[in-house]
Scaffold this active site. Structure first.
Site, PDB file in Angstrom:
ATOM      1  N   LYS A   1     -12.639  -2.052   5.929  1.00 43.55           N
ATOM      2  CA  LYS A   1     -11.579  -2.766   7.201  1.00 43.55           C
ATOM      3  C   LYS A   1     -11.958  -2.643   8.743  1.00 43.55           C
ATOM      4  O   LYS A   1     -12.853  -3.463   9.594  1.00 43.55           O
ATOM      5  CB  LYS A   1     -10.115  -2.586   7.247  1.00 43.55           C
ATOM      6  CG  LYS A   1      -9.575  -3.265   6.223  1.00 43.55           C
ATOM      7  CD  LYS A   1      -9.399  -2.553   4.524  1.00 43.55           C
ATOM      8  CE  LYS A   1      -8.599  -3.557   3.609  1.00 43.55           C
ATOM      9  NZ  LYS A   1      -7.972  -2.171   2.616  1.00 43.55           N
TER      10      LYS A   1
ATOM     11  N   ASP B   1      -2.162   6.534   6.105  1.00 46.93           N
ATOM     12  CA  ASP B   1      -3.212   5.742   5.833  1.00 46.93           C
ATOM     13  C   ASP B   1      -2.883   5.488   6.616  1.00 46.93           C
ATOM     14  O   ASP B   1      -2.137   3.511   7.198  1.00 46.93           O
ATOM     15  CB  ASP B   1      -2.327   5.074   4.653  1.00 46.93           C
ATOM     16  CG  ASP B   1      -3.230   4.122   3.728  1.00 46.93           C
ATOM     17  OD1 ASP B   1      -4.940   4.063   4.666  1.00 46.93           O
ATOM     18  OD2 ASP B   1      -2.827   3.321   3.035  1.00 46.93           O
TER      19      ASP B   1
ATOM     20  N   TRP C   1       1.160  -1.330   0.021  1.00 46.28           N
ATOM     21  CA  TRP C   1      -0.077  -0.097   0.107  1.00 46.28           C
ATOM     22  C   TRP C   1       0.704   0.907   0.422  1.00 46.28           C
ATOM     23  O   TRP C   1       0.459   2.088  -0.709  1.00 46.28           O
ATOM     24  CB  TRP C   1      -0.764   0.318   0.960  1.00 46.28           C
ATOM     25  CG  TRP C   1      -1.882  -1.295   0.731  1.00 46.28           C
ATOM     26  CD1 TRP C   1      -2.355  -2.307   1.897  1.00 46.28           C
ATOM     27  CD2 TRP C   1      -2.531  -1.317   0.090  1.00 46.28           C
ATOM     28  NE1 TRP C   1      -2.635  -2.929   1.525  1.00 46.28           N
ATOM     29  CE2 TRP C   1      -3.840  -2.715  -0.082  1.00 46.28           C
ATOM     30  CE3 TRP C   1      -3.249  -0.726  -1.180  1.00 46.28           C
ATOM     31  CZ2 TRP C   1      -4.634  -3.171  -0.480  1.00 46.28           C
ATOM     32  CZ3 TRP C   1      -4.836  -1.207  -1.772  1.00 46.28           C
ATOM     33  CH2 TRP C   1      -5.033  -2.521  -1.549  1.00 46.28           C
TER      34      TRP C   1
HETATM   35  C1  LIG Z   1      -7.035  -2.003   1.844  1.00 44.20           C
HETATM   36  C2  LIG Z   1      -6.356  -0.635   2.223  1.00 44.20           C
HETATM   37  C3  LIG Z   1      -6.357   0.319   0.970  1.00 44.20           C
HETATM   38  C4  LIG Z   1      -7.312   0.402  -0.849  1.00 44.20           C
HETATM   39  O1  LIG Z   1      -8.647   0.589  -0.220  1.00 44.20           O
HETATM   40  P1  LIG Z   1      -8.896   1.318  -0.845  1.00 44.20           P
HETATM   41  O2  LIG Z   1     -10.315   1.563  -0.455  1.00 44.20           O
HETATM   42  O3  LIG Z   1      -9.455  -0.240  -1.971  1.00 44.20           O
HETATM   43  O4  LIG Z   1      -8.771   1.979  -2.465  1.00 44.20           O
HETATM   44  C5  LIG Z   1      -5.015   1.234   1.621  1.00 44.20           C
HETATM   45  N1  LIG Z   1      -4.380   1.363   2.257  1.00 44.20           N
HETATM   46  C6  LIG Z   1      -4.076  -0.083   3.361  1.00 44.20           C
HETATM   47  C7  LIG Z   1      -3.340  -0.003   4.809  1.00 44.20           C
HETATM   48  C8  LIG Z   1      -5.072  -0.842   3.137  1.00 44.20           C
HETATM   49  O5  LIG Z   1      -5.495  -1.653   3.721  1.00 44.20           O
END
Ligand SMILES: *Cc1c(COP(=O)(O)O)cnc(C)c1O
Length: 359
Positions: free
Chosen positions: A195, A171, A103
Site C-alpha cells: 500500500k 496493523d 482487516w
Molecule cells: C491490505 C491489508 C491487509 C492484508 O495485507 P496482505 O499483505 O494482503 O496480507 C491487512 N491489513 C490492512 C490494514 C490492509 O490494508
C-alpha cells in the site's frame, strides 16, 4: 515516456515515479555487480548493504532507536494476523482487539485460535463508519491490537488510545509512514508493503526488545520473531526485490521532508477531496463520520449505482484508474497514498466537479 495513468488502486498501489526510475536504471546491473538485485545472493555484500540501509532508513524516518528491530518477512499482513497471537497469546490469556472493519475482523479470527479475545471496541453495528472512542480492555491483556487505517471502509485513527502498561500492537498496512506520530508508543507494528511502502512481497515488522523477550518458545522457527530479529531477516531468503524497493521508497519519503513533509502533502490532498464531499453532501455522499475520515482511502457514494458505474467508467476513460470501491462496500474509493501526487488529486477533484455538473 511510458503512458502512466493516475492510479487510485488500494493495493498494490501507485509507487513514486522517481523510485521506479531508479529501479529501472539499476535493474540490469546493480551497482556494478553485473546482475540484477533479483539475481544476487542474499548473502552478498550488495544485499547486506541493502538490508542494513533498509533497516536504518526505517529507524531514521520513524524516529526509532536500535531497541526497535525492523524485520522483513514474507506472508503479507495476513500472516501477521496469526503470528502475533501465536507469539504472545496463550490459552489462559486474553488479547484485546478493536474491531474497525474487515482487516481487524480477520485478525480477531486468527487470535481466537490461540486464546481469549476481548473486544475492546467495535463499530460493526454501524457498518464500520467510525473509529470507536470508548475503548476499554483489561489491565492484564497480553496486548491491545489496533488497525490504524481501514483500507476498505475509509476510516482511520486520528490519535491512538493510551494502552498504559499493555503492549500496543498495530496493523499499519495502509498508512505507515504517512503522518507524524510517536512510533515509540507501539511495541509491535506490522505492514504489508504493497500500500504505502513498495511492491508486494515484504511485510515490515517493527518490534522492540521488550516485546521480543515475550515471544513464546516452541513455535516453528520461521514463526518466531526472534529468529528474524537475531538474523536481521536473513535466516532464510528474504523477498529481496521488495525489500530493495521499500528501501528506495523510504529514502524518497525522507527526501520529501520525512514524515512532516509527507504529512503536509497528505493533508492538502485529502482536504481537496473531503471539501468537495462536504460542499456537495447530497451528491458525493461520504460513507464515514467526518472525525474518523481516512487520509489514505476516501470512500463515498453517488446518488445511484448507475451514476457510480458511469463515474468509474468515465474516470477510467479520463486516465483516473482504480476508483471502484471494495466489493464489500461498493461506491467509490480513491486511495491517495504517499506516492499519489497533488496534481493527481487535483485532476480527480476537477473530474468530480465536471461529472456532477453533467449528471
Ligand atoms: C491490505 C491489508 C491487509 C492484508 O495485507 P496482505 O499483505 O494482503 O496480507 C491487512 N491489513 C490492512 C490494514 C490492509 O490494508
Amino acid at each position: 515516456m511510458a503512458n502512466r495513468v493516475i492510479n487510485f488502486n488500494a493495493g498494490p498501489a501507485t509507487l513514486p515515479l522517481d523510485v521506479l526510475k531508479i529501479v529501472q536504471q539499476e535493474l540490469l546491473d546493480y551497482k556494478g555487480a553485473g546482475m540484477s538485485v533479483m539475481e544476487i545472493s542474499h548473502r552478498s555484500k550488495y544485499y547486506d548493504q541493502i538490508n542494513d540501509e533498509a533497516i536504518a532508513i526505517f529507524r531514521e524516518v520513524l524516529g526509532l532507536d536500535d531497541s526497535y528491530h525492523v524485520l522483513f518477512m514474507g506472508g503479507g499482513a495476513s500472516t501477521q494476523f496469526a503470528l502475533v497471537p501465536m507469539n504472545f497469546l496463550a490459552k489462559d490469556k486474553t488479547a484485546a482487539y478493536v474491531d474497525t472493519g474487515s482487516w481487524s475482523s480477520k485478525a480477531i479470527k486468527e487470535a481466537k485460535l490461540f486464546g481469549n479475545v476481548h473486544l475492546a471496541g467495535s463499530s460493526k453495528e454501524t457498518n464500520f463508519d467510525h473509529i470507536p472512542t470508548d475503548i476499554d480492555f483489561p489491565d492484564d491483556a497480553v496486548y491491545l491490537h489496533l488497525t490504524s487505517n481501514n483500507t476498505i471502509f475509509g476510516t482511520q485513527f486520528q490519535s491512538f488510545p493510551d494502552a498504559g502498561n499493555v503492549p500496543l500492537v498495530c496493523d499499519m498496512s495502509s498508512d505507515i509512514a504517512s503522518r507524524v506520530h510517536d512510533f515509540t508508543k507501539f511495541d509491535l507494528i506490522y505492514a504489508g508493503a504493497q500500500k504505502n511502502l513498495g511492491p508486494a512481497g515484504a511485510t515490515v515488522v517493527i518490534i522492540n526488545d521488550k516485546m521480543l523477550a515475550k515471544c513464546a518458545d516452541g513455535n516453528p522457527t520461521m514463526f518466531n520473531y526472534k529468529t528474524h530479529a537475531d538474523k536481521k531477516s536473513l535466516y532464510n531468503t528474504p523477498p529481496v526485490l521488495s525489500v530493495y524497493i521499500v528501501k528506495l521508497v523510504m529514502e524518497w519519503v525522507k527526501a520529501q521532508g520525512g514524515l512532516a513533509g509527507v504529512e503536509k502533502a497528505n493533508i492538502a490532498k485529502k482536504e481537496r477531496i473531503y471539501q468537495l464531499i462536504d460542499l456537495n453532501p447530497d451528491y458525493f455522499r461520504g460513507t464515514v463520520k467526518p472525525d474518523s475520515r481516512s487520509w489514505m482511502n476516501i470512500t463515498f457514494r453517488l446518488p445511484s449505482e448507475e451514476l457510480e458505474k458511469k463515474f468509474i467508467a468515465e474516470a477510467t476513460e479520463a486516465g483516473l484508474s482504480g476508483l471502484k470501491g471494495h466489493r464489500s462496500v461498493g461506491g467509490i474509493r480513491a486511495s491517495i497514498y504517499n506516492a499519489m501526487s497533488k496534481e493527481g488529486v487535483d485532476k480527480l477533484a476537477q473530474f468530480m466537479e465536471d461529472f456532477k455538473k453533467a449528471n
